[in-house]
Design a protein around this motif. Structure first.
Motif, PDB file in Angstrom:
ATOM      1  N   MET A   1      38.841  54.258  32.631  1.00 42.28           N
ATOM      2  CA  MET A   1      39.982  53.382  32.456  1.00 42.28           C
ATOM      3  C   MET A   1      41.044  53.766  33.469  1.00 42.28           C
ATOM      4  O   MET A   1      41.288  54.940  33.733  1.00 42.28           O
ATOM      5  CB  MET A   1      40.520  53.510  31.045  1.00 42.28           C
ATOM      6  N   LYS A   2      41.666  52.796  34.021  1.00 37.55           N
ATOM      7  CA  LYS A   2      42.833  52.963  34.892  1.00 37.55           C
ATOM      8  C   LYS A   2      44.017  52.373  34.137  1.00 37.55           C
ATOM      9  O   LYS A   2      43.915  51.284  33.572  1.00 37.55           O
ATOM     10  CB  LYS A   2      42.662  52.211  36.211  1.00 37.55           C
ATOM     11  N   TYR A   3      45.127  53.114  34.115  1.00 33.28           N
ATOM     12  CA  TYR A   3      46.298  52.588  33.419  1.00 33.28           C
ATOM     13  C   TYR A   3      47.567  53.032  34.124  1.00 33.28           C
ATOM     14  O   TYR A   3      47.594  54.025  34.839  1.00 33.28           O
ATOM     15  CB  TYR A   3      46.313  52.999  31.951  1.00 33.28           C
ATOM     16  N   CYS A   4      48.617  52.260  33.923  1.00 31.37           N
ATOM     17  CA  CYS A   4      49.911  52.511  34.538  1.00 31.37           C
ATOM     18  C   CYS A   4      50.777  53.299  33.571  1.00 31.37           C
ATOM     19  O   CYS A   4      50.826  53.000  32.381  1.00 31.37           O
ATOM     20  CB  CYS A   4      50.577  51.181  34.876  1.00 31.37           C
ATOM     21  N   THR A  15      36.734  45.208  30.708  1.00 29.19           N
ATOM     22  CA  THR A  15      37.382  44.087  31.392  1.00 29.19           C
ATOM     23  C   THR A  15      36.960  43.966  32.846  1.00 29.19           C
ATOM     24  O   THR A  15      37.001  42.878  33.409  1.00 29.19           O
ATOM     25  CB  THR A  15      38.921  44.202  31.327  1.00 29.19           C
ATOM     26  N   GLU A  16      36.558  45.100  33.469  1.00 30.22           N
ATOM     27  CA  GLU A  16      36.105  45.105  34.860  1.00 30.22           C
ATOM     28  C   GLU A  16      34.997  46.143  35.002  1.00 30.22           C
ATOM     29  O   GLU A  16      35.277  47.335  35.103  1.00 30.22           O
ATOM     30  CB  GLU A  16      37.270  45.420  35.799  1.00 30.22           C
ATOM     31  N   PRO A  17      33.728  45.725  34.988  1.00 32.26           N
ATOM     32  CA  PRO A  17      32.610  46.673  35.009  1.00 32.26           C
ATOM     33  C   PRO A  17      32.509  47.523  36.277  1.00 32.26           C
ATOM     34  O   PRO A  17      32.032  48.642  36.233  1.00 32.26           O
ATOM     35  CB  PRO A  17      31.373  45.784  34.864  1.00 32.26           C
ATOM     36  N   SER A  18      32.973  47.029  37.395  1.00 31.50           N
ATOM     37  CA  SER A  18      32.838  47.748  38.664  1.00 31.50           C
ATOM     38  C   SER A  18      33.923  48.817  38.823  1.00 31.50           C
ATOM     39  O   SER A  18      35.120  48.509  38.842  1.00 31.50           O
ATOM     40  CB  SER A  18      32.926  46.758  39.829  1.00 31.50           C
ATOM     41  N   GLN A  19      33.499  50.078  38.955  1.00 34.65           N
ATOM     42  CA  GLN A  19      34.436  51.187  39.185  1.00 34.65           C
ATOM     43  C   GLN A  19      35.226  50.947  40.468  1.00 34.65           C
ATOM     44  O   GLN A  19      36.424  51.199  40.525  1.00 34.65           O
ATOM     45  CB  GLN A  19      33.674  52.519  39.257  1.00 34.65           C
ATOM     46  N   HIS A  20      34.550  50.458  41.505  1.00 28.48           N
ATOM     47  CA  HIS A  20      35.216  50.190  42.777  1.00 28.48           C
ATOM     48  C   HIS A  20      36.317  49.136  42.608  1.00 28.48           C
ATOM     49  O   HIS A  20      37.431  49.301  43.126  1.00 28.48           O
ATOM     50  CB  HIS A  20      34.199  49.726  43.821  1.00 28.48           C
TER      51      HIS A  20
END
Length: 65
Positions: A1-4, A15-20
């Motif tokens: 997960m990426k979060y702000c 929500t977005e399967p691609s790590q890239h």
């Protein structure tokens, strides 16, 4: 997960399967806003404890005793 750390922006593998793609979106969010991005292996955004900031500071700063 990426979060702000500054707003509610986030992406995870659901929500977005691609790590890239998640990494690129995080970079774009940083460039557009200047907000700090963090990563976690979790599928949900980590929660911070509901404590006063003074408690955290007291624990981080060595005592003068």
């Amino acid at each position: 997960m990426k979060y702000c750390l500054d707003c509610d922006w986030h992406l995870n593998a659901a929500t977005e399967p691609s790590q890239h793609a998640r990494s690129q979106a995080a970079i774009n969010h940083y460039v557009e806003t200047g907000h700090t991005i963090d990563s976690s292996e979790s599928i949900v955004r980590p929660a911070t404890p509901n404590l006063a900031g003074e408690l955290f500071v007291r624990d981080l700063v060595p005592s003068s005793d």
